[in-house]
Design a protein around this motif. Structure first.
Motif, PDB file in Angstrom:
ATOM      1  N   SER A  59      -4.150  -6.269  -1.978  1.00 17.38           N
ATOM      2  CA  SER A  59      -4.845  -5.045  -2.383  1.00 17.38           C
ATOM      3  C   SER A  59      -6.341  -5.076  -2.093  1.00 17.38           C
ATOM      4  N   TYR A  60      -6.987  -6.195  -2.328  1.00 14.19           N
ATOM      5  CA  TYR A  60      -8.438  -6.246  -2.156  1.00 14.19           C
ATOM      6  C   TYR A  60      -8.866  -6.146  -0.691  1.00 14.19           C
ATOM      7  N   PRO A  61      -8.257  -6.883   0.257  1.00 14.89           N
ATOM      8  CA  PRO A  61      -8.621  -6.691   1.658  1.00 14.89           C
ATOM      9  C   PRO A  61      -8.361  -5.260   2.144  1.00 14.89           C
ATOM     10  N   ALA A  62      -7.238  -4.680   1.713  1.00 19.15           N
ATOM     11  CA  ALA A  62      -6.952  -3.302   2.100  1.00 19.15           C
ATOM     12  C   ALA A  62      -8.027  -2.362   1.566  1.00 19.15           C
ATOM     13  N   ALA A  63      -8.417  -2.575   0.327  1.00 19.19           N
ATOM     14  CA  ALA A  63      -9.382  -1.682  -0.315  1.00 19.19           C
ATOM     15  C   ALA A  63     -10.756  -1.771   0.333  1.00 19.19           C
ATOM     16  N   VAL A  64     -11.240  -2.996   0.596  1.00 22.13           N
ATOM     17  CA  VAL A  64     -12.595  -3.116   1.138  1.00 22.13           C
ATOM     18  C   VAL A  64     -12.662  -2.560   2.550  1.00 22.13           C
ATOM     19  N   ASN A  65     -11.612  -2.759   3.350  1.00 22.10           N
ATOM     20  CA  ASN A  65     -11.596  -2.193   4.697  1.00 22.10           C
ATOM     21  C   ASN A  65     -11.507  -0.672   4.659  1.00 22.10           C
ATOM     22  N   ALA A  66     -10.636  -0.146   3.815  1.00 19.36           N
ATOM     23  CA  ALA A  66     -10.491   1.304   3.722  1.00 19.36           C
ATOM     24  C   ALA A  66     -11.780   1.956   3.240  1.00 19.36           C
ATOM     25  N   ARG A  82     -14.913   1.094   6.016  1.00 20.14           N
ATOM     26  CA  ARG A  82     -14.669   1.752   7.303  1.00 20.14           C
ATOM     27  C   ARG A  82     -14.455   3.261   7.128  1.00 20.14           C
ATOM     28  N   GLY A  83     -13.832   3.659   6.005  1.00 19.41           N
ATOM     29  CA  GLY A  83     -13.502   5.062   5.802  1.00 19.41           C
ATOM     30  C   GLY A  83     -14.569   5.826   5.048  1.00 19.41           C
ATOM     31  N   ASP A  84     -14.716   5.561   3.771  1.00 21.28           N
ATOM     32  CA  ASP A  84     -15.649   6.309   2.926  1.00 21.28           C
ATOM     33  C   ASP A  84     -17.086   6.182   3.412  1.00 21.28           C
ATOM     34  N   LEU A  85     -17.519   4.944   3.714  1.00 24.12           N
ATOM     35  CA  LEU A  85     -18.903   4.746   4.157  1.00 24.12           C
ATOM     36  C   LEU A  85     -19.074   4.905   5.662  1.00 24.12           C
ATOM     37  N   GLY A  86     -17.978   4.860   6.425  1.00 21.53           N
ATOM     38  CA  GLY A  86     -18.053   5.113   7.859  1.00 21.53           C
ATOM     39  C   GLY A  86     -18.620   3.978   8.687  1.00 21.53           C
ATOM     40  N   TYR A  87     -18.487   2.739   8.210  1.00 17.19           N
ATOM     41  CA  TYR A  87     -19.007   1.606   8.993  1.00 17.19           C
ATOM     42  C   TYR A  87     -18.071   1.318  10.160  1.00 17.19           C
ATOM     43  N   LYS A  88     -18.638   1.156  11.339  1.00 22.92           N
ATOM     44  CA  LYS A  88     -17.850   0.944  12.550  1.00 22.92           C
ATOM     45  C   LYS A  88     -18.062  -0.470  13.088  1.00 22.92           C
ATOM     46  N   THR A  89     -16.989  -1.186  13.256  1.00 17.48           N
ATOM     47  CA  THR A  89     -17.038  -2.521  13.855  1.00 17.48           C
ATOM     48  C   THR A  89     -15.660  -2.891  14.369  1.00 17.48           C
ATOM     49  N   ASP A  90     -15.633  -3.702  15.434  1.00 18.27           N
ATOM     50  CA  ASP A  90     -14.367  -4.222  15.951  1.00 18.27           C
ATOM     51  C   ASP A  90     -14.005  -5.562  15.335  1.00 18.27           C
ATOM     52  N   ARG A  91     -14.899  -6.099  14.514  1.00 15.30           N
ATOM     53  CA  ARG A  91     -14.648  -7.383  13.888  1.00 15.30           C
ATOM     54  C   ARG A  91     -13.669  -7.221  12.730  1.00 15.30           C
ATOM     55  N   SER A  92     -12.940  -8.291  12.424  1.00 19.30           N
ATOM     56  CA  SER A  92     -12.052  -8.303  11.269  1.00 19.30           C
ATOM     57  C   SER A  92     -12.815  -8.800  10.052  1.00 19.30           C
ATOM     58  N   TYR A  93     -12.595  -8.152   8.921  1.00 19.79           N
ATOM     59  CA  TYR A  93     -13.250  -8.579   7.693  1.00 19.79           C
ATOM     60  C   TYR A  93     -12.575  -9.849   7.187  1.00 19.79           C
ATOM     61  N   VAL A  94     -13.360 -10.904   6.985  1.00 17.85           N
ATOM     62  CA  VAL A  94     -12.832 -12.186   6.532  1.00 17.85           C
ATOM     63  C   VAL A  94     -12.897 -12.234   5.007  1.00 17.85           C
ATOM     64  N   PRO A 140       0.819  -1.206   0.000  1.00 17.60           N
ATOM     65  CA  PRO A 140       0.000   0.000   0.000  1.00 17.60           C
ATOM     66  C   PRO A 140       0.860   1.267   0.000  1.00 17.60           C
ATOM     67  N   PRO A 141       0.244   2.414  -0.320  1.00 16.40           N
ATOM     68  CA  PRO A 141      -1.196   2.598  -0.551  1.00 16.40           C
ATOM     69  C   PRO A 141      -1.627   2.133  -1.943  1.00 16.40           C
ATOM     70  N   TYR A 142      -2.843   1.573  -2.002  1.00 19.25           N
ATOM     71  CA  TYR A 142      -3.419   1.142  -3.270  1.00 19.25           C
ATOM     72  C   TYR A 142      -4.363   2.230  -3.782  1.00 19.25           C
TER      73      TYR A 142
END
Length: 497
Positions: A374-381, A384-396, A127-129
């Motif tokens: 790249s894909y896990p980084a992108a979906v989390n960013a 969590r960032g652009d859409l503002g979804y908040k969770t303590d869980r890890s994206y599988v 990253p950054p991607y």
């Protein structure tokens, strides 16, 4: 923006009352501390398929419940809805495969409003991607719903429910079908044209979910079933000794890879022409020779070996040593051994360098480690960032959902074949059509297997259409193929409305 409290926050809020319980007042069961669905809703705009539009993004959970109304699982999905839509606007439900894969690949690679931009047929690096607007998103022709089945993405079992209850061909299909029904209830879309699509095992899931939605007297009729890199009949490509069908189905893909890497003499102008030659040989002289087994005459064996060498770029010596039967792992290593390279399983255009050049199989799949960061980084960013979804869980992204129950319960569970169920869905709904997209260089779900599984008695073949791409399993990593894929599906959706 709408947000609901998370499980962690709610547990913390209940901590003091739990400690204060007295001996004559037993503590409530843990299941009573059930959270509400965690969701976020945002407004966005973009241009897709040349159409500028405003839309609403909803990222969050939908609870599945048992017959007593008790939540059993939280299904995470990302929904995109056009603002001020036209009447009966189509809706397209999508997921990836695995089993055990989240929907990030189709979401952030092909059809979502944002995508991650990575180099084609090369390692994605660190990253950054580049997360960019995606003009190829299908949001101009349909609302989109990306679904993460239980155990993938942020979807998980609730309370004391064992997640294994959702980990099987049938149970997974039932849970996804239930989610779709709940989504249609919530958004009042029962009369909208409906499309169901998956990639890889997601095509297996598509067939199983379509069959599930078609059962009983409360059907959810589908306008289209989209199969991207299809696998319906697992018996065809089972790498078991004595299964001659695997070699018949693999040969056209071997030929396509040899064509791409310039390993053949007299190379024709197109991979389509070369694959057609290989397909005709595979379904005729080659399979006929294989099923003769030890009775194959020497002269016929020599002729088969010579033609195999011409089509695949492998030497006759090697083919003879392999008994005219080359397994995929051996092919990945052998095709470019003279160059000190191996080729990819997901996408044979990718090449890798092993520790040494002596083994019979590759160290790893260069077409997977070329995209796996790249894909896990992108979906989390993005979520969590652009859409503002908040969770303590890890994206599988791809995780353990095993042991997976492969039984269909039809009394023929030696191997999985969901093709008959999908064929029945077509026979019982005259408007349902199937769209199939295959990459020429895909060894995870080779194109010849998909063709054969849907060319059997019982299939209305006039309602199945095929499209081919100059890439592999995830054809959208290749820019021109991504554009073609988007245009092909956009046309399909418009024709089925």
């Amino acid at each position: 923006m709408l947000r609901f409290v998370s499980l962690l926050a709610l547990s913390a809020a209940l901590a003091l009352p739990a400690v204060a319980q007295t001996a004559d007042k037993p503590a409530e069961k843990a299941d009573s501390a059930m959270p509400s669905p965690n969701r976020v809703v945002v407004k966005r705009s973009g241009t897709f398929g040349g159409v500028k539009m405003n839309y609403t993004a909803i990222a969050g959970e939908t609870f599945l419940k048992d017959k007593d109304g008790k939540p059993t699982a939280a299904i995470f999905s990302t929904t995109y809805l056009k603002d001020n839509p036209e009447p009966n606007r189509p809706v397209f439900f999508l997921f990836n495969g695995g089993p055990g894969s989240g929907s990030l690949w189709l979401h952030m690679g092909a059809f979502g409003p944002k995508r991650v931009n990575i180099p084609d047929a090369k390692d994605d690096g660190a990253p950054p991607y580049d997360i960019t607007d995606n003009p190829e998103s299908l949001l101009d022709v349909a609302d989109l719903v990306f679904i993460d089945p239980v155990g993938t993405g942020w979807s998980h079992a609730l309370g004391k429910t064992d997640p294994k209850e959702f980990w099987g061909v049938n149970s997974d299909a039932r849970s996804v079908a239930e989610f779709i029904r709940l989504w249609l209830n919530e958004h009042n879309r029962w009369n909208a044209p409906k499309f169901l699509g998956g990639e890889s095992y997601g095509t297996t899931r598509s067939a199983a979910v379509a069959h599930e939605l078609n059962k009983g007297y409360n059907d959810v009729a589908l306008n289209g079933v989209v199969l991207i890199s299809a696998i319906l009949d697992f018996g065809l490509e089972a790498e078991d000794e004595g299964n001659e069908m695997q070699y018949m189905g693999l040969l056209p893909s071997y030929a396509a890879a040899a064509w791409y890497h310039d390993k053949i003499a007299g190379k024709p102008a197109s991979v389509e022409a070369w694959a057609a030659e290989a397909r005709a040989f595979a379904t005729g002289p080659y399979i006929s020779a294989l099923i003769k087994g030890n009775s194959l005459p020497a002269a016929e064996r020599a002729a088969i070996r010579k033609e195999l060498a011409r089509l695949t770029g492998l030497s006759e010596t090697y083919l003879e040593q392999a008994n005219l039967r080359v397994t995929p792992g051996r092919f990945y290593k052998e095709l470019l051994r003279d160059r000190g390279l191996t080729i990819g399983r997901l996408d044979a255009r990718y090449t890798g360098k092993d520790y040494d050049n002596a083994g019979e199989g590759p160290d790893n799949d260069p077409s997977f480690y070329g995209i796996d960061a790249s894909y896990p980084a992108a979906v989390n960013a993005y979520l969590r960032g652009d859409l503002g979804y908040k969770t303590d869980r890890s994206y599988v992204s791809i995780g353990g959902v095993g042991p997976w129950d492969w039984r269909l319960g039809n009394g023929r569970d030696a191997y999985v074949n969901v093709a008959p169920g999908l064929a029945r869905t077509l026979r019982e709904n005259s408007r349902t059509k199937v769209w199939v997209g295959q990459g020429w260089y895909d060894f995870a779900t080779p194109f010849a297997f998909a063709e054969y599984s849907m060319n059997r008695p019982g299939w209305p073949t006039d309602r199945v259409e095929y499209h081919y791409y100059d890439a592999g399993h995830m054809m959208y990593v290749h820019g021109p193929s991504r554009v073609k894929l988007s245009n092909d599906l956009r046309d399909f959706i418009r024709r089925q409305k």
